[in-house]
Design a protein around this motif. Structure first.
Motif, short mmCIF file in Angstrom:
data_model
loop_
_atom_site.label_atom_id
_atom_site.label_comp_id
_atom_site.label_asym_id
_atom_site.label_seq_id
_atom_site.Cartn_x
_atom_site.Cartn_y
_atom_site.Cartn_z
N THR A 1 1.37 4.75 -22.59
CA THR A 1 2.69 4.75 -21.37
C THR A 1 3.55 4.51 -22.17
O THR A 1 3.96 3.28 -22.61
N ASP B 1 -4.97 5.58 -10.63
CA ASP B 1 -3.98 6.46 -10.23
C ASP B 1 -5.06 7.30 -9.20
O ASP B 1 -4.57 8.55 -9.25
N LYS C 1 4.30 4.38 -15.59
CA LYS C 1 2.39 3.93 -14.73
C LYS C 1 1.37 3.65 -15.89
O LYS C 1 1.77 3.96 -17.10
N ALA C 2 0.52 3.06 -15.89
CA ALA C 2 0.10 2.14 -16.65
C ALA C 2 -0.62 3.28 -17.71
O ALA C 2 -1.03 2.68 -18.76
N PHE C 3 -1.03 4.24 -16.92
CA PHE C 3 -2.06 5.66 -17.75
C PHE C 3 -2.04 6.71 -16.90
O PHE C 3 -2.19 6.94 -16.05
N GLU C 4 -3.05 7.39 -17.87
CA GLU C 4 -3.23 9.29 -17.31
C GLU C 4 -1.91 10.00 -17.29
O GLU C 4 -0.86 9.09 -16.31
N PRO C 5 -1.74 10.33 -18.02
CA PRO C 5 -2.66 11.39 -18.38
C PRO C 5 -3.09 11.21 -20.00
O PRO C 5 -3.88 11.53 -20.36
N PHE D 1 -3.82 7.72 -22.69
CA PHE D 1 -5.30 6.96 -22.63
C PHE D 1 -4.84 5.99 -23.83
O PHE D 1 -5.91 4.98 -23.83
#
Lengths: 426, 426, 426, 426
Positions: C227, C286, C218-222, C224
């Motif tokens: 990752t 996302d 996943k690129a980002f979140e949670p 910021f």
């Protein structure tokens, strides 16, 4: 807790020699500039702290607590901002959020805040969450809602927020709307705009003469297909239709990828419709990170255009725009994080104040692009921390705010006083 | 033209007092650090200048000429890089591009370059344009092409580039492929990968033992649907399958929006597969702007991870990776622009060298995020320009390269010597 | 509640004439194709429903309830998936999440699921939230954590999840890590990678021989800033180092803007390292919207490459990859939303099955780009809903699942049975 | 060359049976709808072809020729558009570009165009390139330029373009400005805006009463830091200040990543300030790909809002907005590519016309998001190609334009007639 003036002075004394050496160096480097007037501007510049940023933040995936000591009520929130302001002398205002901070006794709060040297900045309404006991849900929007009763509830809430603000001596209302849609077809964009405008007009008509309304925009989240005040163009449309008390508010994290925020700022200033800022930083979306922690050069460029544009209009830097932080603190102590944000903003402001405007204007007039870049980079690459520290020193604040915060074990004291608390907020 | 040593010294003399004050200040600020070793690293660090960046760049919408004086041949390109190196002492290499720089007499070129203190950095092949008289077109790709004859032509071109490089004393080949597709369905991604790999293997097998092959990746442009070496993951796949002489090359402008480039760099270093860099800056795409002109903090963060990662592996900063600029100069004098890029890179490197690694590591070990941020920002906010200038001074270069460049009217001289010329390139 | 076969048949009867007309039209249009084998593939294709998507979703700004009737426990979650499967015949699996779905009696659950025709798909662990009573916090990551005890806790949790899965007859573990950082300097990227790898290796070694481990990126979140399993390249690195049971899992919403997901899918398939999917759709990040609701052509293009790539490897479409939905339902009834997602996926799969592979391959071989586009658009523009409906009909499911769902007032019944409940999840 | 009516008829005859079956099927499917009126709207709808898109396009990295046969002059460009219009009956206008298409004899051109059934759509000025012999360079912008003489030259060029347009019977001027900056500091944003506005006002005052001025915006390229008409908000500011003849023009590729274009379109329509479109598609930037080739659902959603919004204002679909293509053809035959673009636009328009407005409005009023999605997806998933083909049939055009184009070997004929030519353009 309070930080006593002598605690600050004692800590400053230990740092004074090094500070004076650095400040003297800066004075020599910038001897052709009226540094005293720059320092006075830094002293005057105040950045409001949002009441909801005094606790730990989180994401939809959860929230991880810090040690505790988070403010349990509005009085303790004021106390926290008082701590920040004692440390940095630049956090002399608090921005409240209703219903998280409903004042019971406005007069007492004003006195409490005043004791810390704090003013009440823009009031913030909340129509992005449902409150227990409210008649209508904002699930499908508030001011945009297809149901007139829902809109009415949201309008009345905003008017109530204005009333709280009047009692506290605030003079601005920030309207951030989560209104929008998650799927194509969910909304008729035009009707959503018209409903929102009509609702804003009703709120606007309840605004005192000397108040401002800040119409905040945001590209996405919590709606993931459209937002009804989605960009500066839409916000400006609303603000223009509303009237002279309505302005656009720029939150740095509310843009699409790669947006040129400084240009937006310059044009809104040109139009006389820039209201103020929510400062933070971000890499991906509305990440709500510490100001200046990801793109400090962008922060400087924004201030560069602000200083140029405000001066061109004869505006007062400190008073004529709203300066607020809006950040989350998911992995840091909220108070340390806020100190870092304020420091980054002050540095960017100081850099912008020192830009050689005359030389820059000449370079622009000559299309001397390399020179223009040199001029901007020259102040950005200069280390102006001693200048900002000198402003703090003169304001009776700490030379090294975060250093003193840790030295005094502020968080521990707060935990001891308040327990393992968790503040209201996101 | 040549810049004489006494011209440099005379200009430096006029700036020396101010420089010494600033450098002395830095020495005091960083007295706990072995600044001499830092300066030596700065002296040793050389950034290659691409031969195609010595002329004015453009876009598909056109190219606007500068006054002229652009190099007309490979000898004049070497002369230009010689000028840059004389000015900043940090541009001691040139990266050639075939067929724009086909050497007629390699030995003479080596002597010419050597006279300026220049080495021949990585050689660059070109299979993204058709050359007059070539049998096959690269319209639909080169190493990926469905037609074996086209692939063969592209392979042979690369092998020819290696041969030119051997003759010149280069020891690396950079393969940037425009190969990809503009529309869904145009390519079978798997076959395109397999064809490309097979082609690269043939080129690889022609590589001398002590050479490196840099496999450059790019997210998009000139193909606007897919690129066959589109990201670091794909490049690493190729490099891993090729063998130990193959590495990934990172061009800062070749990523999707918001990519965390410093993390990519750290992981490639970890894998032993980072080959080197093409430095530039960008806001939207492969904008090819001056290094550090848009996101200087990102440039610092990249060097922060480079220094940490190279030191962890015992690598030599100056020699073990390829350091190159790849930028366009659409609105500035190319030589001034390159001086600005090199300066920004040197500053970022200096900042990274001064990061307190021990304290940072401790902060990381303690999850003290605020502290870690303070440590990085402390060096980034420090003004290290005098340190970089001191390194130049010791290397016999100019304290203020762009100042001396303008003082000597270098561009005018070049225009007088060469006329209103326009160099090969994009 | 159960949907009875005769309820389905009765509803189907009312739609049958129209369906037969449409299906007959399709049979004529595609008479040169073996439609029967296509229909069989559609019948066989099953998409797992995640247990956490059966309730209303939300954002960090809040969650708005639906009418209620959300499942209160694992048994009711299975019941809900059973309803979906009865309606569409394509949701024959449930993907559980620990600790939200800790099975008390695995054997009973297996029988319960079996009664609905459901299998237990990949098990999901959760180290992105702290659980009450756990010794260590994941605030600063789990498998990446600098603290070995935290890593150990996370490893043991994953091993426990495997054990639950074995008892239920699952054969895969999906590891999605929120691990990463919010600020530059917070992490040493290399050490974070190494810690994560080491932790994954321990989990991997607890995996039964016939199990798969899906490493989701996943690129980002949670987080910021970074990752730790941030893109397909990183996931592939982990999966390759782990061994032959480890695969990359692609969630459509976990990419940077503009990423070419179909190319990633094709290359992972080529490498034999594609494990499966989390389907959803998104416009900004996302967003976890209904599959196919924003970019249906992209969904088709992904299936186009899946079908081509799986066929090239002789893989079984239905069994050799993991097909799961991962979506949130913030403004729709979760069950309706899931029916819409499954429908969109089935349509995309049907379109991909009907692509004229031979003609496409020829067009590619001839670089006939316009033709290749025509071929893909031809199936995408064809209305294949009657084909998917026919597959449902033959599977004993509903011709119009969402129509029957509303006709039967399923939500009302669930509210009556369960009350104003709210399910576990995000 | 001309395509004769009997050639079209003969080709249509061979396809008629299949077409009639498909059309009859559609008639049955949509029996509750007045299909005849939909078909008439499709017949009336005309999309202008830009004269610069008739040749092969390229990027800054180069241009790859097609077989040839590209138009050598304005007459041959009209001939090419005539061919397209003969084939699809929907390309009844040409949009000229000055100075690439300076008409020598306007009256003769009007007659020539009229013979093909073509009108002259919006005229396009060019101040993004320097022309041989012009006194001033646009290197640093045209209408924004700090130098009044440069602005004057650009203003006069635009006025000249208007004059050419008057002579040809056009009634609109499209102003696309490349004006902007590549580096921070290069421009004063406010002054650039003011200069641009003042320049536009001068051009506006030369506009005939019944003309429109389209102010096109673009986020980036060829300037990579700022663009002076950078987004719809800026364009709307200019258009509002200019007056009632000024409108915003939307080019689909001129946005930041993830922008919601359909919402922009709806709001501009609401404001009475939407002027028209440049259709194309893109994945990364201004990729100028075939309309509908990447995001066909977005194209449909735009038309969905157009039809709803125009109907709400009682506007004439065919006449009250400007419909133009603006695409590049780097890897396809330009004429085939244009046929594909027009087809995709017509399909999206047809889908939008068939959306059940009443049901959608009710679903919106009820916040029935799932239903709203079903309604939009229902028409999008319907195969309406036979409807568009029927409109062509009735207009005397080809049932299968690209099929006939290839059957007639149009490109070969053009190559034979014109040789290995290359048209003016980008």
């Amino acid at each position: 807790m309070n930080i006593e003036q002598n605690q600050i002075e004692k800590h400053n004394d230990s740092l004074l020699t090094a500070h004076q050496r650095r400040f003297a160096f800066l004075q020599e480097e910038w001897e052709h500039v009226d540094l005293e007037s720059v320092i006075q501007k830094l002293v005057d510049f105040q950045i409001a702290i949002p009441s909801w940023a005094l606790g730990t933040g989180g994401t939809r995936f959860g929230r991880f607590a810090i040690a505790g000591g988070e403010p349990r009520n509005i009085e303790e929130k004021i106390e926290d901002v008082g701590l920040l302001h004692a440390l940095n002398g630049s956090s002399g205002a608090i921005s409240l959020h209703i219903p998280w901070d409903i004042p019971q006794n406005a007069e007492e709060l004003r006195q409490l805040a005043s004791g810390y040297g704090l003013k009440f900045d823009a009031m913030n309404s909340n129509t992005f969450q449902d409150q227990a006991g409210s008649a209508h849900s904002y699930k499908f929007g508030s001011l945009q809602n297809v149901n007139k009763d829902v809109r009415k509830q949201a309008i009345e809430h905003n008017i109530e927020v204005i009333k709280h603000g009047i009692a506290l001596g605030s003079d601005a209302l920030t309207v951030w709307l989560a209104d929008g849609s998650c799927f194509p077809g969910q909304l008729n964009f035009r009707r959503a705009f018209e409903n929102t405008l009509e609702s804003l007009q009703e709120i606007y008509s309840a605004l005192p003469e000397d108040w401002k309304m800040f119409v905040e925009y945001k590209a996405f989240e919590p709606n993931f297909y459209s937002t009804t005040v989605g960009d500066w163009g839409q916000s400006l449309l609303y603000a223009s239709k509303l009237g002279k008390k309505a302005y656009t508010l720029v939150d740095l994290g509310h843009h699409l990828p790669n947006a040129n925020i400084e240009q937006i700022v310059a044009l809104l200033l040109m139009e006389g419709k820039l209201g103020g800022f929510h400062f933070n930083d971000s890499k991906y979306g509305d990440d709500d990170l510490t100001a200046g922690s990801i793109k400090p050069y962008q922060l400087f460029l924004i201030f560069n255009d602000l200083v140029e544009g405000m001066d061109a209009k004869g505006m007062n830097h400190a008073r004529d725009l709203g300066w607020m932080i809006d950040a989350s603190h998911n992995v840091k102590d909220p108070l340390e994080d806020l100190l870092q944000s304020v420091e980054a903003i002050m540095i960017a402001y100081a850099q912008a104040l020192l830009v050689d405007r005359k030389a820059l204007s000449e370079a622009q007039q000559n299309n001397d692009v390399a020179k223009a870049q040199e001029i901007l980079q020259n102040t950005f690459r200069s280390d102006l921390r001693a200048l900002v520290a000198e402003a703090r020193l003169r304001a009776g604040a700490a030379l090294l705010p975060i250093g003193l915060y840790r030295y005094l074990n502020v968080r521990n004291t707060l935990v001891n006083q308040r327990g393992k608390t968790s503040a209201t907020g996101l």
